[in-house]
Design a protein around this motif. Sequence first.
Motif, mmCIF file in Angstrom:
data_model
loop_
_atom_site.group_PDB
_atom_site.id
_atom_site.type_symbol
_atom_site.label_atom_id
_atom_site.label_comp_id
_atom_site.label_asym_id
_atom_site.label_seq_id
_atom_site.Cartn_x
_atom_site.Cartn_y
_atom_site.Cartn_z
ATOM 1 N N VAL A 135 2.568 -1.955 -9.679
ATOM 2 C CA VAL A 135 2.719 -1.691 -8.237
ATOM 3 C C VAL A 135 1.346 -1.533 -7.593
ATOM 4 O O VAL A 135 1.084 -2.068 -6.514
ATOM 5 N N LEU A 136 0.450 -0.804 -8.261
ATOM 6 C CA LEU A 136 -0.911 -0.628 -7.758
ATOM 7 C C LEU A 136 -1.620 -1.976 -7.648
ATOM 8 O O LEU A 136 -2.302 -2.253 -6.663
ATOM 9 N N GLY A 137 -1.410 -2.837 -8.636
ATOM 10 C CA GLY A 137 -2.015 -4.167 -8.611
ATOM 11 C C GLY A 137 -1.556 -4.996 -7.427
ATOM 12 O O GLY A 137 -2.345 -5.760 -6.860
ATOM 13 N N ASP A 138 -0.275 -4.835 -7.041
ATOM 14 C CA ASP A 138 0.217 -5.559 -5.865
ATOM 15 C C ASP A 138 -0.583 -5.184 -4.618
ATOM 16 O O ASP A 138 -0.924 -6.054 -3.807
ATOM 17 N N ALA A 139 -0.875 -3.913 -4.453
ATOM 18 C CA ALA A 139 -1.661 -3.467 -3.289
ATOM 19 C C ALA A 139 -3.102 -3.960 -3.395
ATOM 20 O O ALA A 139 -3.682 -4.422 -2.407
ATOM 21 N N GLU A 140 -3.662 -3.873 -4.591
ATOM 22 C CA GLU A 140 -5.062 -4.251 -4.762
ATOM 23 C C GLU A 140 -5.282 -5.760 -4.703
ATOM 24 O O GLU A 140 -6.409 -6.209 -4.556
ATOM 25 N N ASP A 141 -4.197 -6.529 -4.793
ATOM 26 C CA ASP A 141 -4.316 -7.984 -4.653
ATOM 27 C C ASP A 141 -4.604 -8.400 -3.210
ATOM 28 O O ASP A 141 -5.051 -9.523 -2.964
ATOM 29 N N ALA A 190 -0.087 5.626 -12.171
ATOM 30 C CA ALA A 190 -0.931 4.511 -12.618
ATOM 31 C C ALA A 190 -2.186 5.044 -13.303
ATOM 32 O O ALA A 190 -2.592 4.522 -14.351
ATOM 33 N N ASP A 191 -2.788 6.084 -12.742
ATOM 34 C CA ASP A 191 -3.974 6.679 -13.353
ATOM 35 C C ASP A 191 -3.682 7.239 -14.745
ATOM 36 O O ASP A 191 -4.567 7.300 -15.593
ATOM 37 N N LEU A 192 -2.437 7.638 -14.959
ATOM 38 C CA LEU A 192 -2.047 8.205 -16.256
ATOM 39 C C LEU A 192 -1.544 7.141 -17.228
ATOM 40 O O LEU A 192 -1.089 7.467 -18.320
ATOM 41 N N GLY A 193 -1.614 5.861 -16.816
ATOM 42 C CA GLY A 193 -1.302 4.779 -17.731
ATOM 43 C C GLY A 193 0.102 4.220 -17.665
ATOM 44 O O GLY A 193 0.470 3.388 -18.507
ATOM 45 N N VAL A 195 0.842 -1.199 0.000
ATOM 46 C CA VAL A 195 0.000 0.000 0.000
ATOM 47 C C VAL A 195 0.877 1.249 0.000
ATOM 48 O O VAL A 195 0.607 2.211 -0.723
ATOM 49 N N GLU A 196 1.942 1.240 0.774
ATOM 50 C CA GLU A 196 2.853 2.393 0.792
ATOM 51 C C GLU A 196 3.469 2.623 -0.588
ATOM 52 O O GLU A 196 3.529 3.756 -1.071
#
Length: 170
Positions: A146-152, A136-139, A126-127
């Motif tokens: 990295v965002l996917g790791d947190a969302e997993d 990530a929002d900009l593609g 998350v950090e």
Amino acid sequence: MTRIYVPATIEILGRLVADQEFDPMSRTAFAVTATLREAYSSGDDEELAEVAMDEAARASLRLIAGRVAEGGAEGVRFRRAVVAADVEEVTPRPDLDDAVVRLPGPVTIAQVAAVHVDLEEAERDVERAASVIDEADLGDSDAEFVLGDAEDHALAWYATQELPFLLELL
């Protein structure tokens, strides 16, 4: 009655316990809306509720990133949090996204059905994700990874009455 999913942080949960209510940022939450139903060709209400909660969890990550941007990482708890609550009236905001709703007022502890919070093992991911969410929002594909790791990481479920004890243990 509408089940909503409100993005939060550990600090916001503390405010909810102390004040018995909190006012979400811009009074924004996520829910299963008619627009969300139309956006998915299949899926029952339970699956669509997961979509709305995932959106709230991502918004929680944005709240965490905002806290870091304001004052640095010291004192920030890197755990996403989502408050599930039942409210009488919401206003759909399809201009913002399919699951976004506007709340008429603060969320009270009496409206809260449950709280969902990352476990300790999610903190590092998350950090890292909080530091790259804008990219990530900009593609940026590396940032999306990295965002996917947190969302997993699945958020743990807590009953409303467990919230004071959870906060004490953190």
